[in-house]
Scaffold this active site. Sequence first.
Site, mmCIF file in Angstrom:
data_model
loop_
_atom_site.group_PDB
_atom_site.id
_atom_site.type_symbol
_atom_site.label_atom_id
_atom_site.label_comp_id
_atom_site.label_asym_id
_atom_site.label_seq_id
_atom_site.Cartn_x
_atom_site.Cartn_y
_atom_site.Cartn_z
ATOM 1 N N GLU A 105 0.728 -1.259 0.010
ATOM 2 C CA GLU A 105 0.063 -0.049 0.082
ATOM 3 C C GLU A 105 1.036 1.228 -0.022
ATOM 4 O OE1 GLU A 105 -4.087 -1.392 1.979
ATOM 5 O OE2 GLU A 105 -2.475 -0.845 3.326
ATOM 6 N N CYS A 118 3.544 8.660 1.661
ATOM 7 C CA CYS A 118 3.997 7.534 2.411
ATOM 8 C C CYS A 118 4.271 6.271 1.628
ATOM 9 C CB CYS A 118 2.949 7.284 3.631
ATOM 10 S SG CYS A 118 3.380 6.106 4.719
ATOM 11 N N CYS A 125 6.390 -7.198 7.002
ATOM 12 C CA CYS A 125 7.337 -6.753 7.627
ATOM 13 C C CYS A 125 8.168 -7.841 8.559
ATOM 14 C CB CYS A 125 7.104 -5.462 8.541
ATOM 15 S SG CYS A 125 8.308 -4.781 9.318
ATOM 16 N N CYS A 129 6.764 -5.359 15.688
ATOM 17 C CA CYS A 129 6.770 -4.533 16.459
ATOM 18 C C CYS A 129 5.143 -4.789 17.035
ATOM 19 C CB CYS A 129 6.482 -2.732 16.239
ATOM 20 S SG CYS A 129 8.153 -2.632 15.636
ATOM 21 N N CYS A 132 2.020 -2.596 16.058
ATOM 22 C CA CYS A 132 1.718 -2.356 14.612
ATOM 23 C C CYS A 132 0.964 -3.671 13.965
ATOM 24 C CB CYS A 132 3.309 -2.125 13.980
ATOM 25 S SG CYS A 132 2.954 -1.644 12.253
ATOM 26 N N CYS A 354 -0.855 5.480 10.180
ATOM 27 C CA CYS A 354 0.386 4.864 10.894
ATOM 28 C C CYS A 354 0.076 3.473 11.556
ATOM 29 C CB CYS A 354 1.035 5.614 12.035
ATOM 30 S SG CYS A 354 1.541 7.524 11.371
HETATM 31 N N1 SAH Z 1 9.891 0.268 9.975
HETATM 32 C C1 SAH Z 1 9.842 1.559 9.823
HETATM 33 C C2 SAH Z 1 8.970 2.321 8.900
HETATM 34 C C3 SAH Z 1 7.504 2.185 9.386
HETATM 35 S S1 SAH Z 1 7.083 4.096 9.775
HETATM 36 C C4 SAH Z 1 9.746 2.130 11.089
HETATM 37 O O1 SAH Z 1 9.389 1.520 11.954
HETATM 38 O O2 SAH Z 1 10.125 3.524 11.357
HETATM 39 C C5 SAH Z 1 5.578 3.737 10.350
HETATM 40 C C6 SAH Z 1 5.495 4.469 11.905
HETATM 41 O O3 SAH Z 1 4.135 3.989 12.526
HETATM 42 C C7 SAH Z 1 6.597 4.097 12.922
HETATM 43 O O4 SAH Z 1 7.058 4.979 13.492
HETATM 44 C C8 SAH Z 1 5.752 2.920 13.783
HETATM 45 O O5 SAH Z 1 6.399 2.779 14.892
HETATM 46 C C9 SAH Z 1 4.418 3.566 13.567
HETATM 47 N N2 SAH Z 1 3.164 2.945 14.031
HETATM 48 C C10 SAH Z 1 3.074 1.645 13.889
HETATM 49 N N3 SAH Z 1 2.010 1.173 14.199
HETATM 50 C C11 SAH Z 1 1.336 2.366 14.590
HETATM 51 C C12 SAH Z 1 -0.012 2.367 15.249
HETATM 52 N N4 SAH Z 1 -0.553 1.432 15.485
HETATM 53 N N5 SAH Z 1 -0.479 3.605 15.700
HETATM 54 C C13 SAH Z 1 0.581 4.753 15.509
HETATM 55 N N6 SAH Z 1 1.446 4.551 14.850
HETATM 56 C C14 SAH Z 1 2.138 3.219 14.555
#
Ligand code: SAH
Length: 380
Positions: A105, A118, A125, A129, A132, A354
């Site tokens: 996406e 974005c 991935c 995390c 996420c 995000c």
């Molecule tokens: N892998 C890289 C690129 C992804 S960026 C990284 O981790 O930086 C996506 C961003 O959204 C990251 O800062 C991630 O931690 C954040 N993110 C992931 N899940 C989220 C959620 N449920 N709510 C808000 N932010 C989230």
Amino acid sequence: MSFLSETIPAADHPTRIDLVGLSREELSQTLAELDLPDYRTKQIWHWIYYRGAKSFDEMTTLAKPLRRDLAERFSISRAGIATAQISNDGTRKWLLDFSDGKQAETVFIPESDRGALCISSQVGCTLSCSFCHTGTQPMVRNLTAGEIVGQMMTARDEIGEWPAAQENRLLSNIVMMGMGEPLYNYDNVVKALRIITDEDGMGFSKRRITLSTAGVAPRIADVGRDLGVRLAISLHAVTDDIRDILVPLNKRYPIKELLDSCRAYPGSRNSRRITFEYIMLKGVNDTPADARELVRLIKGIPAKINLIPFNAWPGVEFECSSDGTIAAFAEIINRAGYTSPVRQPRGRDIMAACGQLKSASEQVRKSRRIAQGKNKKEQE
Ligand code: SAH
């Protein structure tokens, strides 16, 4: 015959070489089989990345027979668009279909006079995390340089912003914050961003590109050396105990090592601040003491703290901190001299915010599988 006027996806014609995603040098090597003078490479590059040509037929500065030759051997492919959604806040999300059927996406977040695209770097991935949604889905593969650049091209097609380098473009910024960990697909990400910043093509300024990483510490110096784009770090916690749970990659590259590599990031010497992303999770990482520790940890790093309200997804146990808690957290960071904007969640209604990416398409596939299973049973 009008066969030249169509974009022919490379997948349908495996014998054609796709030009999208080749570096300048690779493009000239590839075109060498046609015995073209050097300036032709520049012209074709300009058509693909500056004008956004989808077919050789559009390249009117080339003679017709040459256009035909090119079309026989090469393609300028775009990914298919499986779904295109628009949020009620104007955020747009495209689910792209790549030639092997894999999907990722891309999200466009417009504001009144600018907008950020974005971009995803992987299908799925590996990082898992815990907050996420993308991380709950298996890693499928790295995206190619062409698939990464292609996200930008599709977005420009869809919002009608070719040629690339005109003033007042709505697509003014790029954030490598889509699905995947860009520093685990390093070579392709570097190659793609070099294409995007090439002055004869899209000419995108490095200052308008932000690469976000969950903290692949040893790669951070490479980003400074090879790209010099802005850096964002998904920090999210101030102790290793908590960060190990939120971002398991922390077990490999703990907070101290990560921040040391940030201190050494060449960008920070050129007064380019590093953005620390910090997700606000109720009762997990959001106390005033956490805020004070955050300030202590990043001391000496030119930084900005981006507070991200947690975006929930089905089945997740975390909750977003209250507005009051977020404001109090921001206030402490502010008083210490750092800006701490709270990221406005965008596109939540289409699962484009995000940490929500890919979810919907996975769900569609799941429901399709269930439906197919049912049909099978009914047939039996
Ligand atoms: N892998 C890289 C690129 C992804 S960026 C990284 O981790 O930086 C996506 C961003 O959204 C990251 O800062 C991630 O931690 C954040 N993110 C992931 N899940 C989220 C959620 N449920 N709510 C808000 N932010 C989230």
